[in-house]
Design a protein around this motif. Structure first.
Motif, PDB file in Angstrom:
ATOM      1  N   MET A 231      -3.884  -4.108  29.646  1.00 17.33           N
ATOM      2  CA  MET A 231      -4.161  -3.469  30.926  1.00 17.33           C
ATOM      3  C   MET A 231      -2.972  -2.671  31.443  1.00 17.33           C
ATOM      4  SD  MET A 231      -7.224  -3.525  31.828  1.00 17.33           S
ATOM      5  CE  MET A 231      -6.923  -2.874  33.470  1.00 17.33           C
ATOM      6  N   SER A 232      -1.762  -2.985  30.983  1.00 19.48           N
ATOM      7  CA  SER A 232      -0.609  -2.181  31.392  1.00 19.48           C
ATOM      8  C   SER A 232      -0.775  -0.734  30.928  1.00 19.48           C
ATOM      9  CB  SER A 232       0.684  -2.776  30.819  1.00 19.48           C
ATOM     10  OG  SER A 232       0.600  -2.871  29.397  1.00 19.48           O
ATOM     11  N   ASP A 233      -1.264  -0.558  29.682  1.00 17.00           N
ATOM     12  CA  ASP A 233      -1.532   0.783  29.173  1.00 17.00           C
ATOM     13  C   ASP A 233      -2.701   1.435  29.913  1.00 17.00           C
ATOM     14  OD1 ASP A 233       0.476   0.317  27.376  1.00 17.00           O
ATOM     15  OD2 ASP A 233      -0.856   0.001  25.653  1.00 17.00           O
ATOM     16  N   THR A 234      -3.686   0.629  30.251  1.00 16.86           N
ATOM     17  CA  THR A 234      -4.866   1.139  30.953  1.00 16.86           C
ATOM     18  C   THR A 234      -4.495   1.670  32.332  1.00 16.86           C
ATOM     19  OG1 THR A 234      -6.244  -0.484  29.790  1.00 16.86           O
ATOM     20  CG2 THR A 234      -7.185   0.560  31.752  1.00 16.86           C
ATOM     21  N   LEU A 235      -3.684   0.907  33.066  1.00 23.65           N
ATOM     22  CA  LEU A 235      -3.255   1.343  34.398  1.00 23.65           C
ATOM     23  C   LEU A 235      -2.452   2.633  34.319  1.00 23.65           C
ATOM     24  CD1 LEU A 235      -2.240  -2.101  35.922  1.00 23.65           C
ATOM     25  CD2 LEU A 235      -4.220  -0.704  36.551  1.00 23.65           C
ATOM     26  N   LEU A 236      -1.614   2.737  33.289  1.00 25.64           N
ATOM     27  CA  LEU A 236      -0.827   3.952  33.103  1.00 25.64           C
ATOM     28  C   LEU A 236      -1.748   5.142  32.841  1.00 25.64           C
ATOM     29  CD1 LEU A 236       1.999   5.181  32.871  1.00 25.64           C
ATOM     30  CD2 LEU A 236       1.949   4.632  30.422  1.00 25.64           C
ATOM     31  N   MET A 237      -2.777   4.929  32.035  1.00 28.11           N
ATOM     32  CA  MET A 237      -3.753   5.985  31.726  1.00 28.11           C
ATOM     33  C   MET A 237      -4.468   6.439  32.999  1.00 28.11           C
ATOM     34  SD  MET A 237      -5.505   7.898  29.539  1.00 28.11           S
ATOM     35  CE  MET A 237      -5.288   7.202  27.897  1.00 28.11           C
ATOM     36  N   ILE A 238      -4.902   5.500  33.817  1.00 28.42           N
ATOM     37  CA  ILE A 238      -5.624   5.838  35.050  1.00 28.42           C
ATOM     38  C   ILE A 238      -4.745   6.653  35.991  1.00 28.42           C
ATOM     39  CG2 ILE A 238      -6.656   4.869  37.150  1.00 28.42           C
ATOM     40  CD1 ILE A 238      -7.711   2.561  35.472  1.00 28.42           C
ATOM     41  N   SER A 239      -3.492   6.264  36.124  1.00 31.63           N
ATOM     42  CA  SER A 239      -2.593   6.963  37.042  1.00 31.63           C
ATOM     43  C   SER A 239      -2.219   8.349  36.521  1.00 31.63           C
ATOM     44  CB  SER A 239      -1.333   6.132  37.290  1.00 31.63           C
ATOM     45  OG  SER A 239      -0.602   5.953  36.090  1.00 31.63           O
ATOM     46  N   GLN A 240      -2.131   8.502  35.215  1.00 35.18           N
ATOM     47  CA  GLN A 240      -1.749   9.786  34.632  1.00 35.18           C
ATOM     48  C   GLN A 240      -2.854  10.837  34.739  1.00 35.18           C
ATOM     49  OE1 GLN A 240      -0.622   8.773  30.620  1.00 35.18           O
ATOM     50  NE2 GLN A 240       1.561   8.672  31.109  1.00 35.18           N
ATOM     51  N   LYS A 241      -4.085  10.426  34.505  1.00 31.89           N
ATOM     52  CA  LYS A 241      -5.192  11.378  34.433  1.00 31.89           C
ATOM     53  C   LYS A 241      -5.750  11.753  35.808  1.00 31.89           C
ATOM     54  CE  LYS A 241      -5.258  11.663  29.917  1.00 31.89           C
ATOM     55  NZ  LYS A 241      -4.972  12.911  29.185  1.00 31.89           N
ATOM     56  N   GLY A 242      -5.683  10.844  36.748  1.00 25.40           N
ATOM     57  CA  GLY A 242      -6.083  11.167  38.114  1.00 25.40           C
ATOM     58  C   GLY A 242      -7.568  11.131  38.417  1.00 25.40           C
ATOM     59  N   PHE A 243      -8.381  10.590  37.519  1.00 31.28           N
ATOM     60  CA  PHE A 243      -9.809  10.498  37.795  1.00 31.28           C
ATOM     61  C   PHE A 243     -10.209   9.176  38.450  1.00 31.28           C
ATOM     62  CE2 PHE A 243      -9.857  13.718  34.392  1.00 31.28           C
ATOM     63  CZ  PHE A 243     -10.594  14.703  35.032  1.00 31.28           C
ATOM     64  N   GLY A 244      -9.311   8.190  38.414  1.00 28.24           N
ATOM     65  CA  GLY A 244      -9.622   6.902  39.031  1.00 28.24           C
ATOM     66  C   GLY A 244     -10.465   5.991  38.163  1.00 28.24           C
ATOM     67  N   VAL A 245     -10.801   6.418  36.953  1.00 26.42           N
ATOM     68  CA  VAL A 245     -11.573   5.597  36.023  1.00 26.42           C
ATOM     69  C   VAL A 245     -11.039   5.831  34.615  1.00 26.42           C
ATOM     70  CG1 VAL A 245     -13.678   5.729  37.434  1.00 26.42           C
ATOM     71  CG2 VAL A 245     -13.336   7.335  35.546  1.00 26.42           C
ATOM     72  N   VAL A 246     -11.392   4.937  33.714  1.00 29.18           N
ATOM     73  CA  VAL A 246     -11.062   5.124  32.305  1.00 29.18           C
ATOM     74  C   VAL A 246     -12.217   4.599  31.476  1.00 29.18           C
ATOM     75  CG1 VAL A 246      -9.838   2.910  32.129  1.00 29.18           C
ATOM     76  CG2 VAL A 246      -9.343   4.739  30.492  1.00 29.18           C
TER      77      VAL A 246
END
Length: 332
Positions: A231-246
């Motif tokens: 989930m650490s990678d998942t949270l980073l992905m969500i914050s980077q892309k800016g869509f609020g979902v993954v």
């Protein structure tokens, strides 16, 4: 006469009432004219449609004065419904624009009287070079209709002004006739909303007919993460892309779940010890790239969500669509 009867009726009315009465009289007269036109259309209409459908070139539409304005609209309607067409001004035609017409074209000439002098050179040119001509006029014995390959006769009903001076009923009938020709060809060709949108990419109409593929983000913009990712990678992905979902994908790359802000809040206590697969919601709502954007917006409103993943027929994620993308494009 007409003016005397109208004056008598108006004598006891306010100005505002008179304006409304005039408007209703004009509209009723034009509506009745369209009914008469519909009832009197004959084989020549079918012949005209056949001629237009078989044109190997373009449709050239021409007319002078008010008929010219109707001709411009007619050409624009043809062009937007799959029939290449353009307007040629008859006066300009006599000064070089006759060269815009060529073998394979079909010419439509509009003239209520059928005797408009500015049309003479254009009519003569079509006869000289065997360019098929459809004439539209209200006098069967007119020069235009006598010279035409297909003659469409409009009913002689006068004009809505009551004096026969102002082109009103005649132009309304001609306008409707042009629409009828365009729709008849459109239906024969099975012209779809998708085809129509190709000619109308802008404005509200373009937005209404836009597809998900036209507005979605694709490629590296899509927020996707493997199911076994921490989930650490998942949270980073969500914050980077800016869509609020993954989106969460299985080992083969197919979509198997989605993680939203709500999922993060519900698993706050164990979030950092979990994988993306542990947190992801199952059976996410998705759309296809060929779906109308308006339909995607309806799904968002119904499901109370702001982001949708677009998948192909095999459930492979290929795009992401945010409600802001729809609003910016004017989809309502």
């Amino acid at each position: 006469g007409w003016l005397a009867r109208t004056g008598h009726l108006f004598a006891h009315m306010t100005d505002q009432d008179k304006f409304v009465a005039s408007a209703k009289r004009v509209i009723d007269a034009e509506a009745a004219a369209l009914t008469t036109l519909s009832a009197t259309l004959g084989p020549s209409f079918g012949e005209a449609v056949t001629l237009l459908l078989n044109a190997k070139g373009r449709v050239i539409v021409s007319g002078m004065g008010k008929s010219g304005h109707i001709a411009r609209k007619m050409a624009a309607t043809f062009a937007s419904t799959g029939t290449p067409a353009h307007f040629v001004h008859p006066a300009e035609a006599s000064h070089g624009d006759l060269g815009m017409m060529t073998s394979g074209d079909v010419v439509i000439v509009l003239s209520n009287s059928g005797e408009t002098p500015e049309l003479a050179d254009m009519v003569a040119y079509t006869r000289r070079f065997n360019i098929p001509m459809i004439g539209v006029a209200s006098r069967a014995e007119s020069t235009l209709l006598m010279q035409s390959d297909v003659a469409i006769l409009l009913p002689q009903l006068g004009e809505a002004c009551g004096t026969g001076i102002v082109p009103t009923i005649s132009t309304t009938m001609t306008l409707a006739l042009g629409d009828a020709l365009a729709i008849a060809m459109m239906e024969h060709r099975k012209f779809t909303p998708e085809n129509f949108r190709d000619f109308h990419p802008g404005g509200k109409l373009g937005a209404k007919l836009a597809k998900v593929r036209d507005l979605m983000h694709s490629g590296e913009s899509i927020t996707l993460i493997p199911v076994a990712s921490p989930m650490s990678d998942t949270l980073l992905m969500i914050s980077q892309k800016g869509f609020g979902v993954v989106g969460v994908t299985d080992p083969e790359g197919y979509l198997c779940g989605i993680i939203t802000d709500g999922d993060l809040r519900r698993h706050m206590d164990t979030l950092m010890q979990a994988t993306a697969g542990d947190i992801a919601g199952q059976n996410p709502v998705t759309v296809t790239p060929d779906m109308f954007a308006a339909e995607a917006l309806n799904i968002m409103n119904t499901k109370k969500i702001s982001v949708l993943l677009a998948v192909d027929q095999n459930n492979m994620p290929i795009g992401i669509l945010h409600i802001h993308d729809l609003l910016r494009a004017g989809v309502v």
